[in-house]
Write an enzyme that holds these catalytic residues in place. Structure first.
Site, PDB file in Angstrom:
ATOM      1  N   LYS A  32     -26.577 110.954  63.583  1.00  0.00           N
ATOM      2  CA  LYS A  32     -27.724 110.118  63.213  1.00  0.00           C
ATOM      3  C   LYS A  32     -28.511 109.799  64.476  1.00  0.00           C
ATOM      4  CE  LYS A  32     -27.485 105.507  62.195  1.00  0.00           C
ATOM      5  NZ  LYS A  32     -28.566 104.829  62.931  1.00  0.00           N
ATOM      6  N   ASP A  59     -33.069 108.562  61.379  1.00  0.00           N
ATOM      7  CA  ASP A  59     -33.063 107.200  60.821  1.00  0.00           C
ATOM      8  C   ASP A  59     -34.239 106.394  61.385  1.00  0.00           C
ATOM      9  OD1 ASP A  59     -32.274 104.699  59.843  1.00  0.00           O
ATOM     10  OD2 ASP A  59     -30.688 104.439  61.330  1.00  0.00           O
ATOM     11  N   LYS A  61     -36.583 104.757  59.251  1.00  0.00           N
ATOM     12  CA  LYS A  61     -36.892 103.661  58.302  1.00  0.00           C
ATOM     13  C   LYS A  61     -38.393 103.417  58.151  1.00  0.00           C
ATOM     14  CE  LYS A  61     -32.570 101.117  59.194  1.00  0.00           C
ATOM     15  NZ  LYS A  61     -32.052 101.734  60.422  1.00  0.00           N
ATOM     16  N   THR A 122     -28.798  94.831  56.495  1.00  0.00           N
ATOM     17  CA  THR A 122     -27.545  94.056  56.477  1.00  0.00           C
ATOM     18  C   THR A 122     -27.651  92.827  57.380  1.00  0.00           C
ATOM     19  OG1 THR A 122     -26.722  95.716  58.007  1.00  0.00           O
ATOM     20  CG2 THR A 122     -25.860  95.801  55.787  1.00  0.00           C
ATOM     21  N   ARG A 214     -20.145 102.971  67.345  1.00  0.00           N
ATOM     22  CA  ARG A 214     -19.320 102.546  68.482  1.00  0.00           C
ATOM     23  C   ARG A 214     -17.836 102.904  68.409  1.00  0.00           C
ATOM     24  NH1 ARG A 214     -22.230  96.876  68.166  1.00  0.00           N
ATOM     25  NH2 ARG A 214     -22.315  97.693  66.041  1.00  0.00           N
TER      26      ARG A 214
END
Ligand code: C5P
Length: 237
Positions: A32, A59, A61, A122, A214
């Site tokens: 990603k 990614d 958005k 989130t 991570r």
């Protein structure tokens, strides 16, 4: 995208760091590329990653008026990545325009990239949904509403917490894809993720893809950490 493999979030500040991370691996990966890396390095980095044979979720958005998103998606389609995304809160016209632009921009004979939507970030706290956005329904109901809107607009799926995957699958349909970050192994530190699940639990919840950053990129041995997570993802029923 290879469904059997986790998607590694390449959250690095430079292309050089991202590529030297990738050079540790002798296999085809799902990766990603997010805003930080793309804004720093642009299409050249996408080409370099593709040249190494990896699958790419870009990614970025997107969230703007329908015409702007349509044109931007048409340009992104030329990069021949495997997956792109938008914000579902842009509304049905924007979602449909994104899909149209992506379809029109896909070179002949090539597969249209998958297109998924972010419902609510989130990072959005349930209380802020009303306080800041004036939304009176619960976060869960709102996520479900936006997932249905995404499906009705013809898109392929949503990014969501694995904890929401089951609900979305049941309410929106089994084929509608859920792509879930917030993945950690048992006993690992959660970093800034608040609601985390293991790869096995995410698979059992119905996630189609997991995104892992991570726990792999910051591991002492990233290749070993990746294989461990990939093995868990593949071995879950
Ligand atoms: O390092 P970690 O595994 O937490 O990385 C998760 C990746 O997924 C990051 O690139 C993060 O930006 C992304 N993401 C997320 N939550 C979302 C959407 C994307 O963590 N709702």
């Amino acid at each position: 995208m290879n469904k059997d493999l986790p998607i590694i979030a390449l959250d690095f500040p430079s292309g050089q760091e991202a590529l030297s991370f990738l050079d540790q691996f002798n296999e085809t990966l799902n990766v990603k590329v997010g805003m930080e890396l793309y804004y720093a390095e642009g299409p050249a980095l996408i080409k370099a990653i593709k040249q190494r044979g990896h699958h790419i979720f870009l990614d970025l958005k997107l969230h703007d008026i329908p015409n702007t998103v349509k044109r931007a998606m048409s340009v992104l389609a030329h990069l021949e990545v495997d997956m792109v995304n938008v914000h579902a809160t842009g509304g049905q016209d924007m979602l449909e325009a994104a899909l149209k632009g992506l379809t029109q921009g896909t070179p002949e004979g090539k597969k249209r990239p998958l297109i998924i939507a972010v419902t609510q970030l989130t990072s959005t706290h349930p209380e802020d949904l009303f306080k800041e956005q004036g939304v009176e329904e619960s976060l869960e109901a709102n996520v479900l509403r936006l997932a249905k809107l995404t499906k009705d607009s013809g898109l392929d799926g949503v990014v969501c917490s694995a904890l929401e995957s089951t609900m979305i699958k049941e309410e929106v349909g089994r084929d509608f894809m859920t792509i879930t970050p917030g993945i950690r192994l048992e006993d690992a530190k959660a970093d800034d993720q608040t609601r985390v699940l293991t790869p096995i639990k995410a698979k059992q919840a119905g996630s189609h893809y997991i995104v892992v950053g991570r726990p792999i990129t910051q591991a002492d041995n990233p290749v070993k950490a990746y294989h461990n997570i990939a093995f868990q993802w593949q071995s879950a029923f």
